[in-house]
Design a protein around this motif. Structure first.
Motif, PDB file in Angstrom:
ATOM      1  N   ILE A  24       6.156   2.654 -43.661  1.00  0.00           N
ATOM      2  CA  ILE A  24       4.805   2.785 -44.209  1.00  0.00           C
ATOM      3  C   ILE A  24       3.956   3.688 -43.314  1.00  0.00           C
ATOM      4  CG2 ILE A  24       2.761   1.531 -45.004  1.00  0.00           C
ATOM      5  CD1 ILE A  24       5.466   0.763 -46.432  1.00  0.00           C
ATOM      6  N   VAL A  25       3.265   4.637 -43.945  1.00  0.00           N
ATOM      7  CA  VAL A  25       2.358   5.544 -43.233  1.00  0.00           C
ATOM      8  C   VAL A  25       0.960   5.371 -43.810  1.00  0.00           C
ATOM      9  CG1 VAL A  25       1.843   7.948 -42.665  1.00  0.00           C
ATOM     10  CG2 VAL A  25       4.221   7.218 -42.932  1.00  0.00           C
ATOM     11  N   LEU A  26      -0.029   5.317 -42.942  1.00  0.00           N
ATOM     12  CA  LEU A  26      -1.428   5.230 -43.362  1.00  0.00           C
ATOM     13  C   LEU A  26      -2.167   6.495 -42.946  1.00  0.00           C
ATOM     14  CD1 LEU A  26      -3.853   3.565 -44.506  1.00  0.00           C
ATOM     15  CD2 LEU A  26      -4.287   2.890 -42.141  1.00  0.00           C
ATOM     16  N   ALA A  27      -2.857   7.100 -43.898  1.00  0.00           N
ATOM     17  CA  ALA A  27      -3.800   8.190 -43.637  1.00  0.00           C
ATOM     18  C   ALA A  27      -5.161   7.696 -44.105  1.00  0.00           C
ATOM     19  CB  ALA A  27      -3.396   9.447 -44.406  1.00  0.00           C
ATOM     20  N   ASN A  28      -6.224   8.170 -43.488  1.00  0.00           N
ATOM     21  CA  ASN A  28      -7.547   7.713 -43.925  1.00  0.00           C
ATOM     22  C   ASN A  28      -8.590   8.807 -43.768  1.00  0.00           C
ATOM     23  OD1 ASN A  28      -7.494   6.928 -40.878  1.00  0.00           O
ATOM     24  ND2 ASN A  28      -9.646   6.780 -41.439  1.00  0.00           N
ATOM     25  N   GLY A  29      -9.686   8.650 -44.494  1.00  0.00           N
ATOM     26  CA  GLY A  29     -10.783   9.585 -44.390  1.00  0.00           C
ATOM     27  C   GLY A  29     -11.760   9.435 -45.534  1.00  0.00           C
ATOM     28  N   CYS A  30     -12.763  10.316 -45.533  1.00  0.00           N
ATOM     29  CA  CYS A  30     -13.778  10.305 -46.589  1.00  0.00           C
ATOM     30  C   CYS A  30     -13.276  11.013 -47.846  1.00  0.00           C
ATOM     31  CB  CYS A  30     -15.051  10.988 -46.092  1.00  0.00           C
ATOM     32  SG  CYS A  30     -15.835  10.148 -44.699  1.00  0.00           S
ATOM     33  N   HIS A  38      -7.341  18.784 -46.459  1.00  0.00           N
ATOM     34  CA  HIS A  38      -6.971  17.425 -46.865  1.00  0.00           C
ATOM     35  C   HIS A  38      -5.535  17.391 -47.376  1.00  0.00           C
ATOM     36  CE1 HIS A  38     -11.487  16.737 -47.660  1.00  0.00           C
ATOM     37  NE2 HIS A  38     -11.166  16.034 -46.594  1.00  0.00           N
ATOM     38  N   VAL A  39      -5.190  18.354 -48.222  1.00  0.00           N
ATOM     39  CA  VAL A  39      -3.847  18.397 -48.802  1.00  0.00           C
ATOM     40  C   VAL A  39      -2.797  18.528 -47.695  1.00  0.00           C
ATOM     41  CG1 VAL A  39      -2.289  19.715 -50.303  1.00  0.00           C
ATOM     42  CG2 VAL A  39      -4.655  19.288 -51.015  1.00  0.00           C
ATOM     43  N   VAL A  53       0.169   5.492 -47.776  1.00  0.00           N
ATOM     44  CA  VAL A  53      -1.022   4.755 -48.179  1.00  0.00           C
ATOM     45  C   VAL A  53      -2.219   5.556 -47.670  1.00  0.00           C
ATOM     46  CG1 VAL A  53      -2.351   2.629 -47.876  1.00  0.00           C
ATOM     47  CG2 VAL A  53       0.163   2.533 -48.014  1.00  0.00           C
ATOM     48  N   VAL A  54      -3.204   5.756 -48.536  1.00  0.00           N
ATOM     49  CA  VAL A  54      -4.419   6.461 -48.134  1.00  0.00           C
ATOM     50  C   VAL A  54      -5.587   5.490 -48.246  1.00  0.00           C
ATOM     51  CG1 VAL A  54      -5.941   8.424 -48.559  1.00  0.00           C
ATOM     52  CG2 VAL A  54      -3.474   8.662 -48.955  1.00  0.00           C
TER      53      VAL A  54
END
Length: 155
Positions: A24-30, A38-39, A53-54
């Motif tokens: 599992i990988v998590l990316a986050n942001g606005c 972003h892409v 997962v974002v």
């Protein structure tokens, strides 16, 4: 195509995926106005594991982080757009200023951050270390920003 999901349901989904051996990988942001940076960040994050997962900052958090007039788009729309991107499995909206509650709920194997960070400057690095995860810096150099896009649009 991915789907938008509440954090409690996401935690159950991640637990089942992890039991099957998925990383599992998590990316986050606005992700307020989607741009090529972003892409590239999301592509880099996806390359770090099996399930991306974002986590998207909620509207109040974006206002506090970015200032008046932001976000341009509401969180539900930002989440829907992100869920439509190839490689994104789940999108969840979090209402806090940091992604800490998401990290604590799902314990991603990899917490992916953009190149405006180093592994030493990621604010959540201690939490990730607590549960044995890894921080990865991904994406292209920080040459793009939503603020700059919005300024150019103003003319």
């Amino acid at each position: 195509m991915g789907r938008t999901i509440a954090l409690d349901e996401l935690a159950s989904e991640v637990e089942a995926l992890r039991a099957r051996g998925e990383k599992i990988v998590l990316a986050n942001g606005c992700f307020d106005v989607l741009h090529v940076g972003h892409v590239r960040y999301l592509q880099g994050a996806r390359a770090e594991g099996d399930i991306l997962v974002v986590a998207v900052n909620g509207d109040d958090a974006v206002r506090q982080l970015k200032g008046d007039g932001r976000p341009v788009m509401p969180a539900t729309e930002r989440a829907e757009i992100l869920a439509a991107i190839e490689g994104v499995a789940f999108v969840t909206i979090f209402e806090t200023l940091t992604v800490e509650p998401v990290l604590r709920a799902i314990h991603p194997d990899v917490h992916a951050k953009g190149t405006d960070y180093t592994t030493e400057t990621v604010p959540e690095r201690a939490i990730v270390a607590e549960y044995g995860g890894r921080v990865a810096i991904v994406g292209d150099p920080k040459d793009h920003s939503t603020s700059e896009v919005l300024e150019r649009m103003k003319g």
